[in-house]
Design an enzyme around this catalytic site. Structure first.
Site, mmCIF file in Angstrom:
data_model
loop_
_atom_site.group_PDB
_atom_site.id
_atom_site.type_symbol
_atom_site.label_atom_id
_atom_site.label_comp_id
_atom_site.label_asym_id
_atom_site.label_seq_id
_atom_site.Cartn_x
_atom_site.Cartn_y
_atom_site.Cartn_z
ATOM 1 N N HIS A 61 1.160 -1.248 -0.067
ATOM 2 C CA HIS A 61 -0.103 -0.032 0.145
ATOM 3 C C HIS A 61 1.083 1.452 0.001
ATOM 4 C CE1 HIS A 61 1.230 -0.373 4.101
ATOM 5 N NE2 HIS A 61 0.130 0.295 4.647
ATOM 6 N N ASP A 65 5.399 5.059 5.065
ATOM 7 C CA ASP A 65 6.881 3.810 5.854
ATOM 8 C C ASP A 65 6.692 2.574 4.663
ATOM 9 O OD1 ASP A 65 4.575 3.379 6.619
ATOM 10 O OD2 ASP A 65 4.876 2.055 8.299
ATOM 11 N N HIS A 66 6.332 2.719 3.316
ATOM 12 C CA HIS A 66 6.357 1.166 2.607
ATOM 13 C C HIS A 66 6.904 2.299 1.102
ATOM 14 C CE1 HIS A 66 3.871 -1.718 5.511
ATOM 15 N NE2 HIS A 66 4.030 -0.055 5.730
ATOM 16 N N HIS A 138 -7.187 -2.562 6.238
ATOM 17 C CA HIS A 138 -6.098 -1.702 6.203
ATOM 18 C C HIS A 138 -6.423 -0.147 7.375
ATOM 19 C CE1 HIS A 138 -2.269 0.006 8.094
ATOM 20 N NE2 HIS A 138 -1.824 0.665 7.321
ATOM 21 N N HIS A 265 7.403 -5.539 10.152
ATOM 22 C CA HIS A 265 6.613 -4.336 11.190
ATOM 23 C C HIS A 265 6.346 -4.005 11.638
ATOM 24 C CE1 HIS A 265 3.578 -1.387 9.865
ATOM 25 N NE2 HIS A 265 3.662 -0.712 9.166
#
Ligand SMILES: [Zn+2]
Ligand SMILES: [Zn+2]
Length: 302
Positions: A61, A65-66, A138, A265
């Site tokens: 997604h 942070d990704h 999410h 994570h």
């Protein structure tokens, strides 16, 4: 045979010992990256697997942070001398997000090819890997990924001899090629046995535990799953931010019948995530808390 490496095992913010979400797979000399949080390229540099062979980058997604490591990563791939296209995969909206990031790196020596996923029933087949996805729960649309590396059946000398094929044709057919003899075309399936058990890996982060993840990780060799909070007392936080507890990841692993669970994570609020490992292990014994640059080689079964 496939090599797996966690390049970043932190969630939310990078820490000195934990960069942000990122996992690399190496297969037949090619690299497939999943997520590219801050620090990914530093970790990859330390690991020494190189940048040039990165063929595919999958995104779960588009939370920072990704994906915030992507600009630097693409520049590093460019500096490695790559000119062949790189495929980017992710939920719908991928090109829009990357176009925004491209304002700071408008030129690359290779093309980007976009695969936007809106239908999780579709499978994506590249040279020697099949990628499937599922939808998590999410705060925004988030995908889990499964990577299957199929294995052909064993070469049957009896079948080849029965067809009267010369020895020089054997290796051609074994590698999936065709062989012509007396005007007839022979293919691999004529001389191979039943397909053998392949290798499968699932990766999921930033989601509540949903049933689709059990199917995603079904009978995998390795399930890499978020473990944002180790302490079961953090359940209300996990619900609020749509993340998971160690114990919830372990329940998924047990239900899926995976061989091994790696937690990633990890929340920066846990200074020592290991202290909570028993919360997972009492449910699924073969659980490991992920570390940056932790690697594993998975071979085909004999
Ligand atoms: Zn995240
Ligand atoms: Zn997120």
């Amino acid at each position: 045979m496939v090599d797996i490496a966690l390049l970043g095992t932190g969630g939310m913010m990078p820490m000195p010992e934990r960069f942000l979400s990122s996992m690399m797979m190496r297969l037949n000399g090619k690299l497939i990256l999943t997520d590219c949080g801050e620090g990914t390229q530093v970790s990859l540099k330390m690991l020494g697997w190189g940048f040039k062979a990165i063929d595919v980058i999958c995104f779960t997604h588009y939370h920072a942070d990704h994906i915030s490591g992507l600009p630097g990563m693409l520049l590093a791939i460019g500096n490695s001398g790559r000119t062949e296209p790189v495929k980017l995969m992710g939920p719908t909206g991928l090109k829009r997000v990357v176009d925004g990031l491209r304002l700071i790196f408008p030129e690359l020596p290779f093309k980007l090819e976009y695969i936007e996923i809106d239908d999780c029933s579709k499978k994506y087949e590249f040279d020697d890997i099949i990628i499937s996805t599922c939808e998590g729960d999410h705060r925004i649309k988030c995908l889990g990924y499964r990577f299957d590396i199929p294995r052909k059946g064993k070469f049957s000398v009896e079948k080849a001899q029965a067809l009267g094929l010369p020895v020089k044709a054997w290796s051609i057919l074994q590698k999936g090629g065709e062989f012509e003899m007396d005007g007839k075309i022979y293919t691999g399936d004529m001389v191979l046995g039943e397909p053998r058990k392949g290798i499968s890996i699932a990766f999921s982060t930033d989601t509540r535990p949903v049933n689709a993840l059990i199917d995603l990780a079904k009978n995998t060799d390795l399930f890499i799953c978020e473990g944002m909070y180790g302490d079961d007392e953090k359940r209300s936080k996990a619900l609020e931010y749509h993340h998971m507890l160690f114990s919830e990841a372990a329940k998924l692993a047990r239900a899926a019948g995976t061989k091994e669970l790696w937690l990633t994570h990890l929340s920066p609020s846990m200074s020592e995530p290991e202290q909570y490992i028993d919360n997972a292990r009492k449910i699924f014994a073969n659980t490991v808390v992920g570390l940056d640059r932790m690697t594993k080689r998975i071979d085909f079964e004999e």
